[in-house]
Design an enzyme around this catalytic site. Structure first.
Site, PDB file in Angstrom:
ATOM      1  N   GLY A  89      17.843  75.953   4.278  1.00 21.39           N
ATOM      2  CA  GLY A  89      15.713  76.226   4.537  1.00 21.39           C
ATOM      3  C   GLY A  89      15.144  77.094   3.878  1.00 21.39           C
ATOM      4  N   ARG A  90      14.578  77.597   3.694  1.00 19.42           N
ATOM      5  CA  ARG A  90      13.494  78.630   3.311  1.00 19.42           C
ATOM      6  C   ARG A  90      14.029  80.115   2.659  1.00 19.42           C
ATOM      7  NH1 ARG A  90       7.862  78.988   4.346  1.00 19.42           N
ATOM      8  NH2 ARG A  90       7.887  77.341   5.499  1.00 19.42           N
ATOM      9  N   GLU A  93      15.293  81.777   0.070  1.00 15.68           N
ATOM     10  CA  GLU A  93      14.972  82.280  -1.187  1.00 15.68           C
ATOM     11  C   GLU A  93      14.561  83.902  -1.182  1.00 15.68           C
ATOM     12  OE1 GLU A  93      10.206  81.028  -0.854  1.00 15.68           O
ATOM     13  OE2 GLU A  93      12.170  79.195  -0.974  1.00 15.68           O
ATOM     14  N   CYS A 119      23.057  73.398   1.358  1.00 13.77           N
ATOM     15  CA  CYS A 119      21.653  73.257   1.407  1.00 13.77           C
ATOM     16  C   CYS A 119      21.219  74.277   0.245  1.00 13.77           C
ATOM     17  CB  CYS A 119      20.833  73.180   2.776  1.00 13.77           C
ATOM     18  SG  CYS A 119      19.275  72.387   1.915  1.00 13.77           S
ATOM     19  N   HIS A 120      20.064  75.458   0.246  1.00 10.29           N
ATOM     20  CA  HIS A 120      19.326  76.299  -0.130  1.00 10.29           C
ATOM     21  C   HIS A 120      20.375  77.210   0.426  1.00 10.29           C
ATOM     22  CE1 HIS A 120      16.289  73.740  -0.224  1.00 10.29           C
ATOM     23  NE2 HIS A 120      15.562  73.839  -1.235  1.00 10.29           N
ATOM     24  N   TYR A 139      22.102  71.862  -2.711  1.00  7.99           N
ATOM     25  CA  TYR A 139      20.947  70.822  -1.987  1.00  7.99           C
ATOM     26  C   TYR A 139      20.417  70.612  -3.908  1.00  7.99           C
ATOM     27  CZ  TYR A 139      16.253  68.794  -0.875  1.00  7.99           C
ATOM     28  OH  TYR A 139      15.530  67.721  -1.533  1.00  7.99           O
TER      29      TYR A 139
END
Length: 198
Positions: A89-90, A93, A119-120, A139
């Site tokens: 997800g976000r 980051e 993923c991330h 990802y």
């Protein structure tokens, strides 16, 4: 086999499926899972995001559920845990900007404990400087970061030593099965006829 104690990293706009599914599935098979987020406490909530794949050049993001944390990040000691789960997800980051998150991640790699990232999520691992020499996936948009961190890219769910990686939530069945194998989790099913006789 006794259940393991597993740390799961969370943050606002973590991918909904990538936190909800492992959190519930790992508990279902007998593991204790503590979901934590920097600057949040047991009982606080993280907003989640749902990332869907509809044929566009990238995923579509919509608002997901509120995910309730069940432990306080400031109170945990990574040494008390047997394994780590890093969803995508976000959240990754910005979670990678917390020194305490990176220190926790380094503990699991320094001790060779199982780590599952999807993923991330590997963005956090790359920022922690623990990926050099691994074969892994993430990802696809994160591939350049992963390769710059010293990894060999693989285009599927991958197990390399203590590290289990997947590309996104469609990989859950294979990714979680591989992680359970690395954890040494044995699942047995009692035949229906035998259960009926009891």
């Amino acid at each position: 086999m006794s259940g393991k104690k597993i740390l799961l990293l969370a943050g606002d706009f973590v991918e909904d499926y990538e936190i909800m599914v492992p959190f519930q599935a790992l508990q279902m098979v007998g593991h204790e899972v503590h979901a934590v987020c920097p600057e949040k406490e047991d009982g606080d909530r993280c907003k989640t995001a749902v990332h869907d794949f509809r044929g566009d050049q990238t995923y579509l993001e919509t608002r997901g559920h509120d995910f309730a944390l069940n432990a306080t990040f400031a109170d945990i000691d990574p040494a008390d845990y047997d394994a780590l789960v890093v969803p995508g997800g976000r959240a990754p980051e910005y979670l990678r900007g917390y020194d305490e998150v990176l220190d926790a991640v380094r503990h699991f790699f320094d001790e060779g404990k199982p780590v599952a990232a999807i993923c991330h999520g590997p963005q956090i691992l790359a920022a922690a400087g623990v990926l050099d020499g691994y074969e892994m996936t993430a990802y696809p948009a994160v591939r350049a970061e992963i390769e710059r961190a010293g990894c060999s890219w693989v285009d599927e769910v991958t197990v390399d030593g203590n590290l289990v990686t997947g590309q996104a939530w469609p990989d859950h069945p294979e990714w979680l099965a591989a992680f359970l194998d690395v954890l040494g989790t044995e699942i047995s099913h009692e035949p229906a006829a035998a259960a009926a006789d009891d």
